[in-house]
Design a protein around this motif. Structure first.
Motif, PDB file in Angstrom:
ATOM      1  N   UNK A  24      60.355  -2.497  47.742  1.00 18.50           N
ATOM      2  CA  UNK A  24      61.017  -1.421  47.508  1.00 18.50           C
ATOM      3  C   UNK A  24      60.046  -0.394  47.399  1.00 18.50           C
ATOM      4  N   UNK A  25      60.319   0.973  47.097  1.00 17.32           N
ATOM      5  CA  UNK A  25      59.445   2.045  46.852  1.00 17.32           C
ATOM      6  C   UNK A  25      58.393   1.879  45.805  1.00 17.32           C
ATOM      7  N   UNK A  26      57.317   2.444  46.242  1.00 12.81           N
ATOM      8  CA  UNK A  26      56.312   2.282  44.969  1.00 12.81           C
ATOM      9  C   UNK A  26      56.403   3.204  43.840  1.00 12.81           C
ATOM     10  N   UNK A  27      57.507   4.182  44.107  1.00 11.04           N
ATOM     11  CA  UNK A  27      57.620   5.148  42.983  1.00 11.04           C
ATOM     12  C   UNK A  27      58.288   4.927  41.961  1.00 11.04           C
ATOM     13  N   UNK A  28      57.461   4.342  41.012  1.00 11.92           N
ATOM     14  CA  UNK A  28      58.113   3.573  39.924  1.00 11.92           C
ATOM     15  C   UNK A  28      58.401   4.532  38.859  1.00 11.92           C
ATOM     16  N   UNK A  29      59.359   4.439  38.079  1.00 14.75           N
ATOM     17  CA  UNK A  29      59.461   5.296  36.757  1.00 14.75           C
ATOM     18  C   UNK A  29      58.911   4.782  35.498  1.00 14.75           C
ATOM     19  N   UNK A  30      58.873   3.557  35.403  1.00 13.68           N
ATOM     20  CA  UNK A  30      58.398   2.891  34.156  1.00 13.68           C
ATOM     21  C   UNK A  30      58.129   1.592  34.402  1.00 13.68           C
ATOM     22  N   UNK A  31      57.331   0.908  34.003  1.00 16.46           N
ATOM     23  CA  UNK A  31      56.754  -0.440  34.128  1.00 16.46           C
ATOM     24  C   UNK A  31      56.709  -1.152  32.411  1.00 16.46           C
ATOM     25  N   UNK A  32      57.338  -2.289  32.448  1.00 16.77           N
ATOM     26  CA  UNK A  32      57.548  -3.018  31.229  1.00 16.77           C
ATOM     27  C   UNK A  32      57.424  -4.601  31.156  1.00 16.77           C
ATOM     28  N   UNK A  38      57.497 -14.550  26.863  1.00 16.47           N
ATOM     29  CA  UNK A  38      58.298 -14.516  28.080  1.00 16.47           C
ATOM     30  C   UNK A  38      57.261 -13.994  29.283  1.00 16.47           C
ATOM     31  N   UNK A  39      57.628 -14.481  30.519  1.00 16.24           N
ATOM     32  CA  UNK A  39      56.737 -14.286  31.474  1.00 16.24           C
ATOM     33  C   UNK A  39      57.504 -13.525  32.654  1.00 16.24           C
ATOM     34  N   UNK A  40      58.020 -12.305  32.085  1.00 15.43           N
ATOM     35  CA  UNK A  40      58.731 -11.434  32.753  1.00 15.43           C
ATOM     36  C   UNK A  40      58.027  -9.952  32.797  1.00 15.43           C
ATOM     37  N   UNK A  41      57.872  -9.210  34.055  1.00 14.87           N
ATOM     38  CA  UNK A  41      57.796  -7.929  34.178  1.00 14.87           C
ATOM     39  C   UNK A  41      58.472  -7.251  35.025  1.00 14.87           C
ATOM     40  N   UNK A  42      59.061  -6.070  34.427  1.00 17.05           N
ATOM     41  CA  UNK A  42      59.954  -5.592  35.260  1.00 17.05           C
ATOM     42  C   UNK A  42      59.310  -4.033  35.743  1.00 17.05           C
ATOM     43  N   UNK A  43      59.907  -3.635  36.872  1.00 18.23           N
ATOM     44  CA  UNK A  43      59.599  -2.099  37.124  1.00 18.23           C
ATOM     45  C   UNK A  43      60.859  -1.385  37.444  1.00 18.23           C
ATOM     46  N   UNK A  44      60.874  -0.337  37.180  1.00 13.48           N
ATOM     47  CA  UNK A  44      62.060   0.507  37.524  1.00 13.48           C
ATOM     48  C   UNK A  44      61.777   1.970  38.288  1.00 13.48           C
ATOM     49  N   UNK A 284      50.484  -4.415  32.162  1.00 21.93           N
ATOM     50  CA  UNK A 284      49.686  -5.155  33.488  1.00 21.93           C
ATOM     51  C   UNK A 284      48.925  -6.572  33.474  1.00 21.93           C
ATOM     52  N   UNK A 285      48.760  -6.739  32.147  1.00 18.41           N
ATOM     53  CA  UNK A 285      48.008  -8.145  31.730  1.00 18.41           C
ATOM     54  C   UNK A 285      48.827  -9.346  32.135  1.00 18.41           C
ATOM     55  N   UNK A 286      48.730 -10.288  32.574  1.00 18.09           N
ATOM     56  CA  UNK A 286      49.247 -11.477  32.644  1.00 18.09           C
ATOM     57  C   UNK A 286      49.189 -12.338  31.568  1.00 18.09           C
ATOM     58  N   UNK A 287      50.293 -13.162  31.346  1.00 19.88           N
ATOM     59  CA  UNK A 287      50.626 -13.870  30.389  1.00 19.88           C
ATOM     60  C   UNK A 287      50.032 -15.183  30.417  1.00 19.88           C
ATOM     61  N   UNK A 288      50.091 -15.975  31.575  1.00 21.51           N
ATOM     62  CA  UNK A 288      49.653 -17.142  31.554  1.00 21.51           C
ATOM     63  C   UNK A 288      48.044 -17.097  31.840  1.00 21.51           C
ATOM     64  N   UNK A 297      51.692  -3.032  39.471  1.00 24.35           N
ATOM     65  CA  UNK A 297      52.889  -3.793  39.684  1.00 24.35           C
ATOM     66  C   UNK A 297      53.844  -3.015  40.805  1.00 24.35           C
ATOM     67  N   UNK A 298      53.251  -2.965  42.019  1.00 20.37           N
ATOM     68  CA  UNK A 298      53.882  -2.260  42.897  1.00 20.37           C
ATOM     69  C   UNK A 298      53.367  -2.674  44.501  1.00 20.37           C
ATOM     70  N   UNK A 299      54.020  -2.117  45.507  1.00 19.69           N
ATOM     71  CA  UNK A 299      53.715  -2.474  46.717  1.00 19.69           C
ATOM     72  C   UNK A 299      53.645  -1.021  47.450  1.00 19.69           C
ATOM     73  N   UNK A 300      52.497  -0.478  47.713  1.00 18.93           N
ATOM     74  CA  UNK A 300      52.553   0.990  48.372  1.00 18.93           C
ATOM     75  C   UNK A 300      53.209   1.054  49.563  1.00 18.93           C
TER      76      UNK A 300
END
Length: 771
Positions: A24-32, A38-44, A284-288, A297-300
């Motif tokens: 999807x678009x790299x135009x993120x609003x928030x990363x969390x 937990x090993x979840x990273x979400x982008x909005x 952006x730091x990994x947990x494992x 946390x995006x794909x240009x």
């Protein structure tokens, strides 16, 4: 579970395999993410969920999670309406609340990564008369094109050892799965104006999932596991807990972390951006793989292609830039974890892969000398602030990295933009400072050699990167200027050409290519800010690379850059037009501090060039607005957002304005050079970095990586001498010619015989000795 044999033919969605998937678009609003286990990273982005990463920051698993609202006046997909506001409890608490408002609806969403379970919770509340809410989920599991999906009470999908389950606490009235672009939920609404399809199974394709929610308010749980059973268990368990309790746990963890931030004194606005920047890096730091920080946390331009890499990879350069920024805001332990992680990913030869997944698996294969020098500089910085554990692994890392630099420097296979080989002021600065700052790890003989090599490379920076007859000298009151970089000597050196690979027919003379790399000569303490060569080049890049946007000044990477959208705003596809980089605004701001200028306009520009949620992008648009493309001057383009490196640059500039000292400046370097060009006692000649002339009052080392016999002549081969090399430090083999030995020599020609291989180097080299 989900035994396919139980489905009738009418249950199978048509249109297999669907359209080709993209991100999807790299135009993120928030990363969390949470700060729990937990090993979840979400982008909005665009007010909905975008890529969700699991089980590490290197693995996006869904394309997006969005919503459709249907009612008496028709239906609306909220991400396309783009009528929303974003808020978080605090800039250092990344709990995004999104409010979408239309003429007849209000949809409130809150995206909460569960601190203890691999689950993303979405709390929703729809207000309006006669409205129905639908969720749309697009899996892209393991980055593969072929996924399997089922609608069976819950919405589930699987690909090999990755499974997801989307469940609602109030249940679904109806569910359906289909193939993207053919039988997915959006196509259903587009063609039929309502949800009419209830397909139960879609396999081996680009699948999409739809659920009609049974209540206007409630909570969704999107869970990830290796098995479908595991994903369903996590979803059910997460919904069994009180949402407010989980929310409080999340907020409390981030709030406690926020208390540890040491933000340099600034206005409330700049403090807000600083806290946001610190949070972005932390997210952006990994947990494992603790200490691993991916570039973004995006794909240009992710909505235009399907890239397994994207920016969700570790670049050693970006990771160290982030770690150095964390040091200036008091997050020493974060930087120490990054150093330990880099020790773990170092290659046997002392270098690092160009980029790599958080587990250390390499992706691209280039070699970049700056990425070898930066971990050494991070170690030196941690030592300078009194927080380096001088363990055997740390010592081994430094020794191995320095050996790599000695063997392979000063030329790099790739510059910091990963495009060209040769000598870059940025890379040279870092390599020289790494050599100087590391001498305590070596014997006296090795340390002397490192300082000698550093002095030689430092003295020769201008030979490689400064021109007095380049095209920009004409009609300007300057004696010369620094260039972006020069090719390897074998490719013409400073008089060669650079292949700008992201444009058609991009061959440019090296002296015609400007960049901002030279500013690191000042930043690292190798040149003074008022050196006329520096001042002249600053004025030149301000003229040629700088653009004044409505949000302040920014800069192109170099003239003729093609890494950016096309002129019509279309996505970069291997070629394009380079846009403006906010991190370069920060680099110019660092020079402003050193030069005694007011750097606050550069800091303010970075703060204004952000997206809706305060994220700093890789690039901003530099032309007139293109509303249909969502492009406005001085605001994010379609490249990576956020860019961790840019957030780190903001934090370092904020600190530099306060302390008047760059984060990267090391005492050892400052005391040795103080911004002055040294007169090296020894010039080190290597075939990879030769010189055609040298001062007569210096010693000259002829060096190679294997034993050799030097055959030389001082009278054009009428007479010759043979001198066998001696083993030197770091596996180098050396013939030293003292200044006394060459005092009466005008020119020396020489070649090599390699006895171990019994091979002649069938080429003559020459050095002229100047009086």
């Amino acid at each position: 579970m989900n035994d396919q044999s139980k489905y009738n033919s009418i249950d199978w969605a048509p249109g297999q395999p669907g359209i080709s998937p993209t991100w999807t678009s790299s135009a993120k609003d928030v990363v969390t993410t949470s700060l729990g286990s937990s090993r979840i990273w979400a982008t909005l982005g665009y007010g909905i969920g975008n890529e969700v990463y699991w089980p590490s920051t290197g693995h996006p698993q869904i394309r997006d999670l969005g919503f459709i609202i249907a009612g008496p006046n028709g239906w609306t997909e909220v991400k396309r309406a783009q009528r929303y506001l974003i808020s978080t409890p605090e800039p250092h608490v990344p709990l995004p609340r999104i409010v979408h408002e239309g003429d007849d609806y209000r949809l409130e969403l809150e995206f909460l990564p569960h601190p203890l379970r691999d689950t993303l919770l979405v709390n929703y509340n729809l207000m309006g008369e006669g409205l129905q809410l639908y969720c749309l989920l697009a899996p892209h599991l393991d980055g593969e094109r072929a996924n399997n999906a089922w609608a069976d009470g819950d919405l589930t999908a699987q690909r090999d050892a990755v499974s997801i389950c989307l469940r609602s606490d109030c249940g679904f009235l109806r569910t359906s799965v289909g193939y993207a672009g053919e039988s997915d939920g959006w196509q259903d609404f587009s063609r039929n104006g309502a949800m009419t399809w209830t397909y139960k199974c879609a396999t081996d394709g680009n699948v999409a999932m739809t659920g009609e929610l049974a209540s206007a308010s409630g909570t969704l749980a999107l869970s990830f596991a290796q098995t479908l059973e595991g994903a369903r268990t996590l979803a059910r368990s997460s919904l069994a807990e009180d949402y407010d309790d989980v929310r409080h746990m999340f907020i409390d963890q981030w709030a406690q972390w926020g208390k540890t931030l040491v933000v340099p004194y600034a206005s409330p606005e700049m403090t807000h951006v600083a806290e946001t920047s610190a949070t972005v890096i932390k997210v952006h730091e990994d947990r494992t793989y603790a200490g691993a920080v991916v570039a973004s946390l995006s794909v240009p331009w992710g909505s235009s292609h399907d890239d397994a890499g994207g920016y969700h990879l570790v670049w050693t350069r970006d990771t160290v830039e982030a770690a150095l920024a964390m040091i200036v805001i008091g997050q020493i332990e974060d930087a120490k974890r990054t150093l330990a992680y880099l020790i773990g990913t170092q290659s046997d030869d002392g270098g690092w892969a160009q980029n790599y997944f958080p587990d250390g698996r390499g992706y691209w294969t280039g070699n970049q000398l700056d990425e070898v020098a930066l971990p050494v500089i991070l170690a030196a910085k941690l030592r300078a602030v009194g927080n380096l554990n001088n363990s055997i692994p740390t010592e081994n890392m430094v020794r191995s990295a320095i050996a790599f630099i000695v063997r392979n420097g000063p030329m790099s296979d790739q510059d910091r933009w990963e495009e060209n080989a040769g000598a870059s002021p940025f890379t040279l600065s870092l390599a020289i400072c790494a050599l100087v700052s590391s001498v305590d790890y070596f014997s006296a003989e090795e340390a002397d050699y490192l300082l000698s090599l550093a002095d030689c490379w430092n003295e020769r920076i201008e030979d490689w990167t400064y021109t007095t007859d380049g095209e920009y000298c004409a009609n300007r009151d300057i004696d010369g200027y620094y260039i972006r970089m020069s090719p390897r000597p074998r490719d013409g050196g400073i008089h060669g050409s650079i292949d700008v690979r992201n444009v058609a027919h991009g061959e440019i003379p090296a002296t015609g290519l400007l960049g901002m790399e030279f500013l690191y000569l000042v930043r690292m303490g190798l040149r003074k800010a008022d050196d006329k060569r520096i001042v002249d080049t600053v004025s030149l890049v301000d003229e040629e690379l700088r653009v004044e946007t409505p949000n302040g000044p920014s800069f192109h990477r170099y003239n003729g850059d093609g890494y950016g959208e096309h002129a019509d705003g279309g996505p970069f596809d291997g070629q394009g037009v380079g846009r403006l980089w906010p991190l370069l605004t920060g680099e110019r701001g660092h020079y402003a501090v050193a030069a005694g200028e007011d750097a606050r306009p550069y800091l303010a520009a970075m703060a204004k060039m952000t997206g809706p949620g305060g994220l700093i992008p890789e690039q901003v648009w530099d032309r007139d607005a293109l509303p249909d493309r969502g492009l406005s001057p001085g605001k994010p383009s379609g490249s990576a957002m956020p860019l961790v490196w840019a957030h780190g640059e903001f934090l370092k500039l904020l600190a530099c304005i306060t302390t008047k000292r760059p984060t990267e400046l090391l005492d050892e370097v400052e005391s040795r050079y103080g911004g002055n060009i040294p007169e090296a006692a020894v010039w080190h000649w290597r075939e990879k970095s030769p010189f055609n002339s040298a001062p007569r009052d210096r010693d000259v080392n002829i060096e190679a990586a294997e034993p050799f016999v030097l055959h030389l002549t001082r009278d054009d081969w009428q007479n010759k001498e043979e001198i066998g090399s001696s083993p030197g430090a770091f596996g180098m083999h050396i013939v030293t010619l003292t200044n006394e030995q060459i005092a009466d020599t005008g020119e020396m020609k020489f070649t090599f015989f390699y006895p171990d291989r019994k091979v002649w180097r069938e080429k003559d080299f020459a050095i002229r000795f100047d009086r």
